[in-house]
Design a protein around this motif. Sequence first.
Motif, PDB file in Angstrom:
ATOM      1  N   THR A 126       6.355  48.815  80.463  1.00  0.00           N
ATOM      2  CA  THR A 126       7.095  50.015  80.065  1.00  0.00           C
ATOM      3  C   THR A 126       7.006  51.137  81.099  1.00  0.00           C
ATOM      4  OG1 THR A 126       5.156  50.851  78.885  1.00  0.00           O
ATOM      5  CG2 THR A 126       6.700  49.495  77.639  1.00  0.00           C
ATOM      6  N   CYS A 149      -3.052  50.397  75.611  1.00  0.00           N
ATOM      7  CA  CYS A 149      -2.416  51.369  74.724  1.00  0.00           C
ATOM      8  C   CYS A 149      -3.159  52.698  74.798  1.00  0.00           C
ATOM      9  CB  CYS A 149      -2.390  50.856  73.282  1.00  0.00           C
ATOM     10  SG  CYS A 149      -4.027  50.507  72.621  1.00  0.00           S
ATOM     11  N   SER A 167       1.986  50.987  74.133  1.00  0.00           N
ATOM     12  CA  SER A 167       2.169  51.666  72.847  1.00  0.00           C
ATOM     13  C   SER A 167       1.349  52.948  72.815  1.00  0.00           C
ATOM     14  CB  SER A 167       1.779  50.743  71.695  1.00  0.00           C
ATOM     15  OG  SER A 167       0.442  50.287  71.844  1.00  0.00           O
ATOM     16  N   LEU A 181       2.055  46.984  66.535  1.00  0.00           N
ATOM     17  CA  LEU A 181       2.812  48.001  67.261  1.00  0.00           C
ATOM     18  C   LEU A 181       3.335  47.374  68.550  1.00  0.00           C
ATOM     19  CD1 LEU A 181       3.504  50.975  66.734  1.00  0.00           C
ATOM     20  CD2 LEU A 181       1.593  51.612  68.210  1.00  0.00           C
ATOM     21  N   PRO A 182       4.648  47.145  68.661  1.00  0.00           N
ATOM     22  CA  PRO A 182       5.209  46.439  69.820  1.00  0.00           C
ATOM     23  C   PRO A 182       5.028  47.226  71.118  1.00  0.00           C
ATOM     24  CG  PRO A 182       6.765  46.528  67.985  1.00  0.00           C
ATOM     25  CD  PRO A 182       5.668  47.486  67.659  1.00  0.00           C
ATOM     26  N   ARG A 185       6.176  51.176  71.903  1.00  0.00           N
ATOM     27  CA  ARG A 185       6.488  51.888  70.668  1.00  0.00           C
ATOM     28  C   ARG A 185       5.587  53.119  70.526  1.00  0.00           C
ATOM     29  NH1 ARG A 185       8.959  49.829  66.134  1.00  0.00           N
ATOM     30  NH2 ARG A 185       9.979  48.499  67.691  1.00  0.00           N
ATOM     31  N   ARG A 186       6.133  54.202  70.011  1.00  0.00           N
ATOM     32  CA  ARG A 186       5.390  55.453  69.854  1.00  0.00           C
ATOM     33  C   ARG A 186       5.368  55.873  68.400  1.00  0.00           C
ATOM     34  NH1 ARG A 186       6.735  61.046  69.653  1.00  0.00           N
ATOM     35  NH2 ARG A 186       8.953  60.460  69.717  1.00  0.00           N
ATOM     36  N   ILE A 187       4.173  56.235  67.922  1.00  0.00           N
ATOM     37  CA  ILE A 187       4.029  56.793  66.577  1.00  0.00           C
ATOM     38  C   ILE A 187       3.907  58.306  66.725  1.00  0.00           C
ATOM     39  CG2 ILE A 187       2.598  56.890  64.502  1.00  0.00           C
ATOM     40  CD1 ILE A 187       1.742  54.057  64.998  1.00  0.00           C
ATOM     41  N   TRP A 193       2.518  54.792  59.682  1.00  0.00           N
ATOM     42  CA  TRP A 193       3.335  53.629  60.023  1.00  0.00           C
ATOM     43  C   TRP A 193       2.653  52.368  59.506  1.00  0.00           C
ATOM     44  CZ3 TRP A 193       7.094  53.150  64.543  1.00  0.00           C
ATOM     45  CH2 TRP A 193       7.752  54.369  64.762  1.00  0.00           C
ATOM     46  N   PRO A 197       7.189  44.216  62.789  1.00  0.00           N
ATOM     47  CA  PRO A 197       6.652  45.297  63.620  1.00  0.00           C
ATOM     48  C   PRO A 197       6.479  46.590  62.821  1.00  0.00           C
ATOM     49  CG  PRO A 197       8.981  45.006  64.037  1.00  0.00           C
ATOM     50  CD  PRO A 197       8.585  43.895  63.112  1.00  0.00           C
ATOM     51  N   ARG A 199       6.711  50.199  61.322  1.00  0.00           N
ATOM     52  CA  ARG A 199       7.826  51.122  61.076  1.00  0.00           C
ATOM     53  C   ARG A 199       7.306  52.367  60.366  1.00  0.00           C
ATOM     54  NH1 ARG A 199      10.018  46.017  60.081  1.00  0.00           N
ATOM     55  NH2 ARG A 199      11.884  45.509  61.301  1.00  0.00           N
TER      56      ARG A 199
END
Length: 251
Positions: A126, A149, A167, A181-182, A185-187, A193, A197, A199
């Motif tokens: 990423t 991560c 992530s 958490l793929p 991906r950002r929380i 969440w 995957p 959400r």
Amino acid sequence: MATTLARIARQSLTSATNLSLNRHFLTEAAAASTASSKSITPSVDRVKWDYRGQRQIIPLGQWLPKVAVDAYVAPNVVLAGQVTVYDGASVWNGAVLRGDLNKITVGFSSNVQERCVVHAAWNSPTGLPAETSIERYVTIGAYSLLRSCSIEPECIIGQHSILMEGSLVETHSILEAGSVLPPGRRIPTGQLWAGNPARFVRTLTHEEILEIPKLAVAINDLSKTHFSEFLPYSTVYLEVEKLKKKLGISV
């Protein structure tokens, strides 16, 4: 006639020599078998574990894991390479932090619970930092897997969760148990969440956000109880002294 007598004499001498050697070897084998069959009675107060000597701190090249003085790292944890455990942090039984490819940091008063695996890749697909960063007051549930991560301060990662490369979990967030958490991906801040995957579920309440650092502090207090049970030195010398006394050797 003389030749025949000489041949018979040589054969008799060879047979006698072989018989003597066989008798000698059989005597030695019997003695060894008797010695091995003797039962060794262990000491009554002998510690009931073996001394395989699992290495807790494993340096790799120029990289040596760093552990703060008041951080608790369980005896069967493995820290390898570029790993830093800061003040008040705790790493619990069976966890593996493998910093052979990139950096791993466990921040102040954070905890990595039982059987977690934390490692990092050379780089992230990423484009985000490939190191694994766990900031302060973070709780990582048991059996979780973290790879390259970033977890910002005051977060909770549920048990059996997986966080993939790149992530990001922003501050005051919670990832439910068993979530994945793929990569990339950002929380966002203050959210809950869950899923595979993962959400968005809902926004955390103010009371829930206040409970996040309290959990980390509670586990930190618990780790002090475990920390007090381990001496900073080995006690194997006590076994050596007992053995010397048993054999009559002056200690």
